[in-house]
Design a protein around this motif. Structure first.
Motif, mmCIF file in Angstrom:
data_model
loop_
_atom_site.group_PDB
_atom_site.id
_atom_site.type_symbol
_atom_site.label_atom_id
_atom_site.label_comp_id
_atom_site.label_asym_id
_atom_site.label_seq_id
_atom_site.Cartn_x
_atom_site.Cartn_y
_atom_site.Cartn_z
ATOM 1 N N VAL A 238 16.581 25.144 28.841
ATOM 2 C CA VAL A 238 16.270 25.549 28.004
ATOM 3 C C VAL A 238 16.708 27.584 28.199
ATOM 4 N N ASN A 239 18.011 27.488 29.380
ATOM 5 C CA ASN A 239 19.092 28.726 29.461
ATOM 6 C C ASN A 239 19.794 28.733 28.807
ATOM 7 N N ALA A 240 20.062 27.236 28.024
ATOM 8 C CA ALA A 240 21.237 27.056 26.681
ATOM 9 C C ALA A 240 20.530 27.665 25.815
ATOM 10 N N GLN A 241 19.759 27.878 25.448
ATOM 11 C CA GLN A 241 18.429 28.291 24.185
ATOM 12 C C GLN A 241 18.728 27.407 23.377
ATOM 13 N N VAL A 242 18.080 26.178 23.492
ATOM 14 C CA VAL A 242 18.501 25.137 22.342
ATOM 15 C C VAL A 242 16.988 25.170 21.862
ATOM 16 N N ASP A 243 16.937 24.473 20.718
ATOM 17 C CA ASP A 243 15.402 24.235 19.953
ATOM 18 C C ASP A 243 14.234 24.308 19.790
ATOM 19 N N VAL A 244 14.989 22.680 20.767
ATOM 20 C CA VAL A 244 13.637 21.402 21.331
ATOM 21 C C VAL A 244 13.839 21.151 22.449
ATOM 22 N N LEU A 245 13.128 20.463 23.047
ATOM 23 C CA LEU A 245 12.880 20.040 24.484
ATOM 24 C C LEU A 245 11.663 18.491 23.619
ATOM 25 N N SER A 246 12.573 17.776 23.387
ATOM 26 C CA SER A 246 12.025 15.877 23.820
ATOM 27 C C SER A 246 11.791 15.050 25.310
ATOM 28 N N HIS A 247 11.061 14.839 25.182
ATOM 29 C CA HIS A 247 10.861 13.525 26.270
ATOM 30 C C HIS A 247 9.291 14.048 27.006
ATOM 31 N N SER A 248 8.234 14.507 27.614
ATOM 32 C CA SER A 248 8.161 14.412 28.655
ATOM 33 C C SER A 248 7.801 14.048 29.541
ATOM 34 N N ILE A 249 8.573 12.464 30.219
ATOM 35 C CA ILE A 249 8.420 12.080 30.878
ATOM 36 C C ILE A 249 9.480 12.559 32.066
ATOM 37 N N GLY A 250 11.088 13.216 31.084
ATOM 38 C CA GLY A 250 12.114 14.037 31.667
ATOM 39 C C GLY A 250 12.292 15.480 32.441
ATOM 40 N N MET A 251 10.811 15.899 32.194
ATOM 41 C CA MET A 251 10.164 17.425 32.687
ATOM 42 C C MET A 251 10.027 16.426 33.869
ATOM 43 N N ILE A 252 10.196 16.268 35.241
ATOM 44 C CA ILE A 252 9.355 15.908 35.898
ATOM 45 C C ILE A 252 10.676 16.155 36.954
ATOM 46 N N PHE A 253 11.774 16.435 36.447
ATOM 47 C CA PHE A 253 13.087 16.306 37.175
ATOM 48 C C PHE A 253 13.463 17.766 36.922
ATOM 49 N N GLU A 254 12.656 19.066 36.958
ATOM 50 C CA GLU A 254 12.648 19.980 37.026
ATOM 51 C C GLU A 254 12.655 20.264 38.056
ATOM 52 N N LYS A 255 11.871 19.204 39.441
ATOM 53 C CA LYS A 255 11.879 19.372 40.242
ATOM 54 C C LYS A 255 12.715 18.538 41.307
ATOM 55 N N GLU A 256 13.505 17.484 40.883
ATOM 56 C CA GLU A 256 14.339 17.138 41.201
ATOM 57 C C GLU A 256 15.761 18.173 41.724
ATOM 58 N N SER A 257 16.135 17.870 43.475
ATOM 59 C CA SER A 257 16.842 18.753 43.873
ATOM 60 C C SER A 257 18.418 17.824 43.599
ATOM 61 N N LYS A 258 18.693 16.844 43.163
ATOM 62 C CA LYS A 258 19.775 15.651 43.673
ATOM 63 C C LYS A 258 19.924 15.042 41.829
ATOM 64 N N MET A 259 20.268 15.632 40.556
ATOM 65 C CA MET A 259 19.861 14.946 39.314
ATOM 66 C C MET A 259 20.849 13.974 39.572
ATOM 67 N N PRO A 260 21.003 12.579 39.149
ATOM 68 C CA PRO A 260 21.783 12.185 39.081
ATOM 69 C C PRO A 260 22.895 12.125 37.834
ATOM 70 N N ASP A 261 23.634 11.343 37.195
ATOM 71 C CA ASP A 261 24.784 11.961 36.649
ATOM 72 C C ASP A 261 24.756 11.799 34.591
ATOM 73 N N SER A 262 23.866 10.682 34.583
ATOM 74 C CA SER A 262 23.463 10.166 32.981
ATOM 75 C C SER A 262 22.207 9.474 32.846
ATOM 76 N N PHE A 263 22.300 9.045 31.790
ATOM 77 C CA PHE A 263 20.527 8.766 30.770
ATOM 78 C C PHE A 263 21.085 7.967 31.884
ATOM 79 N N ASN A 264 21.521 6.397 31.556
ATOM 80 C CA ASN A 264 21.116 5.116 31.909
ATOM 81 C C ASN A 264 21.549 4.965 33.932
ATOM 82 N N GLU A 265 21.912 5.896 34.684
ATOM 83 C CA GLU A 265 21.758 5.913 36.167
ATOM 84 C C GLU A 265 20.193 6.020 35.875
#
Length: 449
Positions: A238-265
């Protein structure tokens, strides 16, 4: 005297040719009379209307009792019928299915006149669009993306699958980006491949995400993003000013304190660990995110069909075929550990909260190997509390905004391209009626089921 006769003859011939050209470009006219228009711009229905189509455009929209159809070549009386804009699926993957041409035909005759493809080989999309434009193939118009990602995503077999003839990460439509990358060159090469936007996929940090988004916009491309671009969070996108965010499931990671480095991880380890049951979708963290999205006019595409138990088993099945045959086999195997039912419920709840907080919602199915229908996504949106007509708007005008074509597509307005779907029943009264297709018009041309 002979000179004057020659001039007169040339003038006559020029006038005659001009007349023929004029006839050729204006002769194709159709009047659709006595119908009800579903007006997604004003969220209303317009009764007893006549639409006149000239070539590929909507020439006029008037009340039937005052519309002049005397000069129109063909008149279709649609009394008791309803017309919605041509449907748009904002998230498909046509590169996987081998029967993609048959799928495209099915999509068109169901009322889907446009799709946004979110990852594959641009050469294939160019070829399909050429066949569609030449009338060889019946199908929706295809707008497509170039995927960009960080170095850890190179391990994903899909970077090879859609890269034939290129080293992984070097094709203009499937591109590795790093801090040292020439982003201007990468974006220009993607644009030359015919893409409409960049899709940032995985392993891109916030600073680089902001830079590539800026360069894409400077070059007239859209910037499309997964909701989480591990290690970047939704708020980073959002801060990068993308036009569209896709996928509801990924939104939960807004509360994640330690983000994984990659999609597959994330898919293998982090997604199964998320507390989809007890994480409140109306938490202040998400409300703040939605407020930012609304203020920046960033669209949310939840892709509910991807997780709905109506369209997938609650337990993922392992597959024995090779990676070359199935480049997403690793994702299917990772799905065994996921609580799909809880994820489905979470997807609905976060979509409801986004809608309640004024975020523009888009309708995309995320289908890849097996066909899914944006009509089902529309119905799923209504189950999140979105009104029937606003769910239709999600699959028409909002999706046109997602692609960046809303000036000519997405609603029924004079001057816009005549992409229309004629229904036998009113979808505003009952959303299931979105399936009661009688006729489809794409670029002014009639397709009858």
């Amino acid at each position: 005297m002979r000179k004057i006769e020659t001039i007169l003859l040339l003038t006559f011939l020029l006038s005659f040719v001009t007349h023929l050209i004029s006839q050729e470009t204006t002769d194709y006219t159709i009047a659709l009379t006595n119908l009800t228009i579903v007006d997604v711009e004003n969220l209303s229905q317009l009764d007893d209307m006549t639409i006149i189509i000239e070539n590929d455009r909507i020439k006029s929209i008037q009340k039937s009792d005052i519309a002049n159809v005397n000069s129109v070549k063909q008149t279709i009386d649609l009394k008791g019928h309803y017309v919605v804009p041509g449907l748009i699926d904002s998230h498909v993957h046509l590169f996987r299915p081998k029967n993609r041409k048959e799928i495209l035909k099915q999509l068109l005759y169901s009322g889907i006149t446009t799709v946004r493809d979110m990852g594959g080989d641009a050469r294939m999309y160019q070829s399909l669009n050429k066949e569609i434009q030449q009338g060889i193939l019946s199908g929706p118009d295809i707008y497509y993306s170039a995927n960009v990602f960080g170095p850890k995503f190179l391990k994903d077999p899909r970077t090879k699958f859609a890269n034939m003839g290129f080293e992984p990460g070097s094709a203009p439509w499937m591109r590795l980006i790093e801090n040292t990358s020439d982003l201007e060159k990468i974006v220009i090469e993607a644009k030359e491949a015919g893409v409409t936007g960049l899709k940032v996929y995985s392993n891109v940090r916030p600073e680089l995400l902001t830079k590539v988004s800026s360069v894409a916009h400077e070059n007239g491309l859209k910037m499309w993003s997964h909701s989480s671009i591990f290690p970047s969070k939704p708020s980073d996108a959002v801060n990068a000013q993308v036009d569209v965010l896709s996928h509801s499931i990924g939104m939960i990671f807004e509360k994640e304190s330690k983000m994984p480095d990659s999609f597959n991880e994330a898919i293998r380890n982090s997604v199964p660990r998320q507390d989809f049951i007890n994480t409140a979708a109306n938490d202040s963290v998400f409300i703040e995110l939605f407020n930012k999205m609304k203020s920046k006019d960033i669209i949310f595409e939840p892709t509910l069909s991807a997780w709905s138990l109506k369209f997938r088993p609650s337990k993922a099945k392992t597959e024995n075929n090779s990676e070359s045959d199935n480049p997403t086999k690793h994702l299917l195997n990772a799905g065994i550990k996921m609580d799909v039912a809880s994820m489905d419920s979470w997807a609905q709840k976060i979509t409801t909260e986004a809608y309640k907080n004024g975020v523009t919602i888009a309708a995309g199915t995320d289908f890849n190997e097996n066909i899914k229908w944006v009509q089902d996504e529309v119905i799923l949106l209504t189950e999140c509390g979105i009104s029937n007509i606003e769910a239709i708007k999600a699959a028409t005008l909002n999706n046109a905004k997602t692609i960046g074509i809303d000036n000519m597509y997405g609603s029924i307005s004079e001057g816009k391209v005549a992409n229309l779907v004629v229904l036998s029943e009113n979808p505003i009264d009952e959303i299931e009626n979105i399936r009661t297709v009688v006729l489809v018009f794409k670029n002014g041309r009639e397709y009858k089921k």
